[in-house]
Motif scaffolding. Structure first.
Motif, PDB file in Angstrom:
ATOM      1  N   ALA A  31      44.600  26.593  11.374  1.00  0.00           N
ATOM      2  CA  ALA A  31      43.596  27.637  11.165  1.00  0.00           C
ATOM      3  C   ALA A  31      42.397  27.070  10.416  1.00  0.00           C
ATOM      4  N   ALA A  32      42.680  26.257   9.401  1.00  0.00           N
ATOM      5  CA  ALA A  32      41.598  25.666   8.624  1.00  0.00           C
ATOM      6  C   ALA A  32      40.723  24.802   9.520  1.00  0.00           C
ATOM      7  N   MET A  40      48.555  30.163   4.715  1.00  0.00           N
ATOM      8  CA  MET A  40      47.873  31.473   4.844  1.00  0.00           C
ATOM      9  C   MET A  40      46.940  31.698   3.682  1.00  0.00           C
ATOM     10  N   LYS A  41      47.483  31.453   2.485  1.00  0.00           N
ATOM     11  CA  LYS A  41      46.660  31.698   1.307  1.00  0.00           C
ATOM     12  C   LYS A  41      45.418  30.814   1.338  1.00  0.00           C
ATOM     13  N   ARG A  42      45.648  29.605   1.855  1.00  0.00           N
ATOM     14  CA  ARG A  42      44.513  28.687   1.885  1.00  0.00           C
ATOM     15  C   ARG A  42      43.461  29.177   2.840  1.00  0.00           C
ATOM     16  N   VAL A  43      43.911  29.725   3.938  1.00  0.00           N
ATOM     17  CA  VAL A  43      42.936  30.243   4.901  1.00  0.00           C
ATOM     18  C   VAL A  43      42.175  31.388   4.271  1.00  0.00           C
ATOM     19  N   ALA A  63      48.590  26.837   8.630  1.00  0.00           N
ATOM     20  CA  ALA A  63      47.434  26.863   7.722  1.00  0.00           C
ATOM     21  C   ALA A  63      46.433  25.780   8.081  1.00  0.00           C
ATOM     22  N   LEU A 109      33.589  31.702   2.733  1.00  0.00           N
ATOM     23  CA  LEU A 109      32.606  32.033   3.762  1.00  0.00           C
ATOM     24  C   LEU A 109      32.110  33.460   3.591  1.00  0.00           C
ATOM     25  N   LEU A 115      36.822  25.328  10.045  1.00  0.00           N
ATOM     26  CA  LEU A 115      35.915  24.278   9.619  1.00  0.00           C
ATOM     27  C   LEU A 115      35.082  23.749  10.777  1.00  0.00           C
ATOM     28  N   LEU A 149      39.552  30.086   2.078  1.00  0.00           N
ATOM     29  CA  LEU A 149      38.357  29.657   2.810  1.00  0.00           C
ATOM     30  C   LEU A 149      37.551  30.864   3.268  1.00  0.00           C
TER      31      LEU A 149
END
Lengths: 301, 329, 374
Positions: free
Chosen positions: B11-12, C1-4, B8, C11, B16, C7
């Motif tokens: 990917a973030a 995953m959920k956080r992605v 995660a 966007l 970003l 985001l």
């Protein structure tokens, strides 16, 4: 000395209104152990509904001042009481079994919803009551000129509180309320319909709050949609000050808070008045959390 | 280390890093706002989500941090980023002093006290307490942060600064949750009496949670002050505390992903729907009530560890190994 | 995953960027459409919309139609900075706004860095034009000017004991401080200086305390809702000392709240409202406004926004350009005595409006605001 007495009277008059609103908070908390954040907004609805009823039915023309006010009060109390019952059914009853936090959030949500709906309906500007509704008579008390209405406000609060107290202490229904406040499960076992009791509490408490809102509108002549937050906070402080769950406590707390505020403004500083009220609240919670007249139910705090 | 967390975060980081090339200054600024709220919500999450303490006065700690940075950088001319740990420290000390007398209070009462405390701080700021806070005008002329000689001014530049801090915070707080400290907090949230009985000094841990949450909010205050260059009491109102409280609860108390999602929704949605502003609040209130009835645990709630087949198999293997180890001694 | 995913949601909320039509000139309006000052924002919008309509009916600006782009600043610095960012991405050549000094201040740097002219209409804090920002102007006067007129009016009344009351807001306290400083410098006796809490109902405690200080005049620098309540409750107390106010009191609701009896005799400072101006432009404007919206302009700040619009469009027309430096050059050096809605418009090098704007108004017994002679 004159200033002291004058401020004392000012404080008592404001405190009378706090007391009326505090009664609603304290009753609900006693039975459900819930801080009904939306109570202040129900009080505000009382003020606005009073205005709408007054202008749309042109009551003062028909019945003369006191008759009109009596009918108006009854109508407002009824309407706001019903709102309270509906609120309980919609927002709190489904959460009876859920953790405490959910009910708190729901109460907050209800408060935000009610306040903003009011703003959408009536607009963001202040609303003003028609002039000249209450007689502007002043009586002489201890050498000071005190408007009659201020005394009536305090008297009205005391009368309503006494009526409520007698109701809760002396009648069968009142005893059921007290029983539900002590232990809902046991009350149910005794054959008390707890749901009905809770609905009743949400009828009476908000009705009193609505009456207070009407009084504020009549006396100060002006209502705005954010007044629920300020009055609600102060009234809640008053309820805790006197002992939450305790009806005479709400009365004592309200009057006392009004006086503390007025004297604080007079002798310390007006700008810090609200901070003083909050400090009092925090101090009471630290030093004597059961309040001045003691909490009705013994519980670890 | 949790594999999913690593994925995660990577990917973030990729997303970003790419964002400033894809978005214009306005949307970058919206994401900056999201980032700040995410930091604040994460800080409140430690207090409210992990330790279960009802705190609706988080804006007060935020304010202490922001004002500390403002005062130190405008009066003593300290570089802004150097004031960040000092802001955190100031907020932490403030929390320690203020929370100690009230930490034992039951949930609802603590809630009210924190509301009162938040209001007292706001009133003190407005009344220019100690002559330092500038009253209702606030403090202006806060200098921009300088990183290795590079002055950070544009939204894109702040974007990197803020979100780097967010990622750092997520990493640290996730580690915290897995640590002994985190487990103690979980224990005392679920059952304070049993926790006390197991030897956990609940008062000390509760205070620690408060202090940690406050420190982080204070440091976020530094970033806010540096970004806005002026701060005034109205940014630290009761409503801010309510919004943070809601982000944590509606996102999922105790759950880091939930809290971040909450921050995104609460900030980005009103911006996307700028046209419907007046009814926005009423809808917000309605959503709160409905969510509590239908999804009390929030959008992305904390997931309890579940024991699966392979954990059982592993336990069996370990159990079988013990006598062998014993025999080998 | 959920956080992605979270985001990605953020966007994904991307609205497509603005595609400016090539043949309009975009003028931005940043106003509080929501929040505690929503009524001011609405007035600002009304005035600017009407003026844009009138200009477009006459052929537009430099041959192009004027398009007003509105963004809500929520009456709050943080929302305002986002609104400002948004406006800079929409291709506006100038921005009118806003109301509230702290709110305006949060956006000054954003417009300055984007090279967009900003003309504020309701931000009176002195420091806004002391920063050397070349493209910032304001059509509203500054607190120090109002302070001067306030102090002069008080002294002209012959008051010996003066009470100053504010509401702790940036504007009110600033004004009270200015008046206080001048009075003290002139060796006047200020017997009371304190603040009330806005949005409350009961000011009896404050009035009692004020009365005990025995002033000859009370100058309240706050806003009209509280002023109305003060006047009403003062009358209920039977206290007759004259009260005065600053320009935030200029709103017809004052009389509604206080009642005609209590409001009669109250004086306040304000730039003149259009109906009190003698110029034919102003009179015609009031008629046009009434025709479109059904009532006279209620807020002086809304009208000042209109003046900001007139100033910037005049500059663009005269310089035949939308370049911020050229606009500045025109506004500071070339625009003199341009007839606006609140009087003659001209700006000095700091961006402040030139000229003594403040006049004294008195409320008569019918609740009308009557302009007093100078």
């Amino acid at each position: 000395m004159e200033q002291f007495l004058q401020q004392l009277i000012n404080g008592l008059a404001v405190g009378g209104i706090y007391a009326l609103i505090a009664l609603g908070y304290t009753m609900v908390y006693g039975v459900l152990k819930l801080i009904n954040f939306a109570h202040g907004d129900l009080f505000t609805y009382g003020g606005y509904l009073g205005l709408t009823l007054l202008t749309s039915f042109a009551l003062q023309g028909h019945l003369g001042t006191f008759g009109a006010i009596a009918i108006l009060t009854a109508m407002v109390m009824g309407l706001v009481g019903i709102m309270g019952v509906v609120l309980e059914r919609a927002a709190y009853r489904p959460l009876r079994e859920s953790p405490r936090l959910s009910a708190v959030v729901s109460a907050l949500g209800a408060s935000i919803f009610l306040q903003n709906t009011l703003m959408l309906i009536y607009g963001a500007r202040f609303q003003v009551y028609p002039e000249g509704l209450l007689p502007q008579v002043a009586v002489s008390l201890f050498g000071l000129q005190v408007p009659l209405i201020r005394i009536l406000v305090v008297l009205a609060s005391v009368v309503m509180m006494t009526a409520l107290y007698l109701f809760v202490q002396k009648t069968k229904v009142g005893t059921a309320v007290r029983a539900a406040a002590i232990d809902q499960g046991a009350a149910r076992l005794m054959g008390i319909d707890v749901n009905k009791v809770v609905s009743l509490v949400f009828l009476i408490g908000p009705a009193l709050g609505g009456a207070a809102g009407l009084l504020v509108g009549l006396y100060y002549g002006q209502v705005n949609f954010t007044m629920g937050w300020i009055y609600g906070m102060k009234a809640f402080t008053a309820a805790i000050l006197g002992g939450i769950g305790n009806i005479p406590g709400a009365m004592v707390g309200g009057l006392l808070l009004g006086v503390i505020e007025a004297l604080g403004a007079a002798y310390i500083s007006i700008a810090w008045k609200d901070a003083i009220a909050f400090c009092v609240l925090i101090l009471i919670l630290i030093v004597r959390p059961t309040g001045l007249l003691g909490e009705r139910v013994a519980e670890k705090v | 280390m949790n594999g999913r967390l690593v994925v995660a975060i990577l990917a973030a980081v990729a997303l970003l890093a790419a964002a400033p090339f894809a978005l214009d200054a306005y949307w970058l600024d919206v994401l900056n706002s999201v980032g700040l709220y995410a930091l604040l919500a994460l800080s409140l999450n430690v207090i409210l989500g992990d330790a279960g303490l009802f705190n609706m006065g988080q804006a007060a700690f935020y304010a202490v941090g922001a004002y500390t940075t403002a005062i130190l950088s405008t009066q003593l001319h300290l570089p802004v980023l150097w004031t960040m740990p000092l802001a955190g420290l100031a907020a932490a000390l403030f929390a320690a002093v203020v929370a100690r007398p009230v930490i034992h209070l039951r949930g609802d009462y603590l809630l009210i006290v924190t509301i009162g405390m938040g209001e007292i701080v706001r009133i003190a700021l407005v009344n220019d307490v100690f002559g330092l806070t500038g009253g209702a005008n606030g403090i202006f002329g806060i200098p921009r942060p300088v990183v290795f000689g590079y002055k950070i001014r544009k939204p894109a530049e702040f974007f990197y600064l803020i979100w780097a801090f967010v990622l750092l915070t997520v990493f640290l707080f996730d580690r915290l949750e897995q640590s002994r400290f985190g487990r103690a907090l979980t224990y005392l949230r679920e059952d304070p009496v049993a926790a006390e009985g197991s030897g956990i000094n609940t008062v000390r841990y509760k205070l620690a949670a408060f202090v940690l949450g406050a420190a982080w909010a204070g440091m976020t205050g530094t970033l806010y002050a540096a970004k806005m260059t002026i701060i005034s009491p109205e940014s630290f109102s009761f409503w801010e505390s309510v919004v943070l409280f809601l982000i944590v609860i509606l996102g999922g108390a105790g759950s880091i992903p939930g809290v971040i999602l909450g921050a995104v929704l609460v900030v980005a949605l009103p911006e996307a729907f700028r046209g419907f502003a007046t009814a926005r609040m009423a809808v917000f209130g309605l959503v709160m009530m409905v969510m509590m009835i239908f999804r009390t645990q929030g959008l992305l709630p904390l997931r309890r560890p579940r024991f699966r087949e392979r954990d059982l198999a592993r336990a069996e293997v370990t159990r079988a190994e013990v006598p062998r180890a014993e025999a080998a001694k | 995953m959920k956080r992605v995913m979270g985001l990605a949601v953020a966007l994904g909320l991307l609205a497509s960027g603005p595609a400016g039509a090539a043949d309009t000139i975009k003028i931005g309006l940043m106003a509080p459409m929501t929040g505690s000052w929503a009524s001011e924002g609405q007035e600002m919008k009304r005035n600017v919309d009407l003026l844009a309509e009138q200009a477009n009916a006459k052929g537009g600006l430099n041959g192009k139609k004027i398009e007003v782009v509105i963004e809500d600043d929520g009456g709050d610095p943080r929302t305002a900075s986002l609104a400002a960012q948004r406006l800079t991405t929409k291709g506006v050549v100038a921005v009118i706004g806003t109301y509230g000094s702290a709110v305006t201040e949060a956006t000054q740097n954003i417009y300055d860095e984007a090279g967009i002219t900003q003309i504020a209409n309701g931000s009176t804090a002195v420091r806004l034009t002391e920063k050397g920002l070349k493209h910032f102007f304001r059509t509203c006067p500054r607190d120090d000017e109002q302070g001067k007129v306030g102090a002069a009016t008080i002294q002209k009344m012959g008051a010996k004991r003066i009470a100053l009351l504010h509401d702790s807001s940036a504007y009110a306290k600033g004004l009270a401080d200015e008046i206080n400083t001048i009075l003290k410098a002139n060796k006047q006796n200020v017997v009371f200086f304190d603040a009330l809490t806005p949005k409350e109902q009961d000011y009896s405690a404050i009035l009692t305390k004020l009365k005990a200080a025995n002033p000859d005049v009370v100058f309240f620098t706050g806003y009209y809702p509280e002023a109305g309540l003060l006047l009403k409750q003062k009358k209920q107390m039977g206290w007759n000392v004259p009260f005065m106010g600053g320009d935030a009191i200029n709103n017809p609701d004052l009389v509604k709240i206080a009642g005609k009896d209590a409001a009669a005799g109250f004086q306040f400072l304000s730039p003149p409202v259009p109906k009190d101006l003698d110029t034919p432009e102003a009179k015609a404007y009031v008629v046009a406004y009434k025709q479109k919206y059904g009532e006279s302009p209620a807020s002086i700040y809304g009208v000042l926004a209109g003046d900001g619009f007139l100033s910037v469009t005049k500059a663009i027309a005269e310089t035949k350009s939308t370049d911020a430096d050229k606009i500045r050059d025109y506004l500071v050096n070339k625009m003199k005595d341009f007839p606006g809605l609140t009087g003659k418009l001209a700006f000095n090098a700091k961006g402040d409006r030139v000229g003594e704007l403040y006049r004294v108004y008195k409320v008569d017994k019918n609740g009308e605001f009557v302009l007093q002679p100078k």
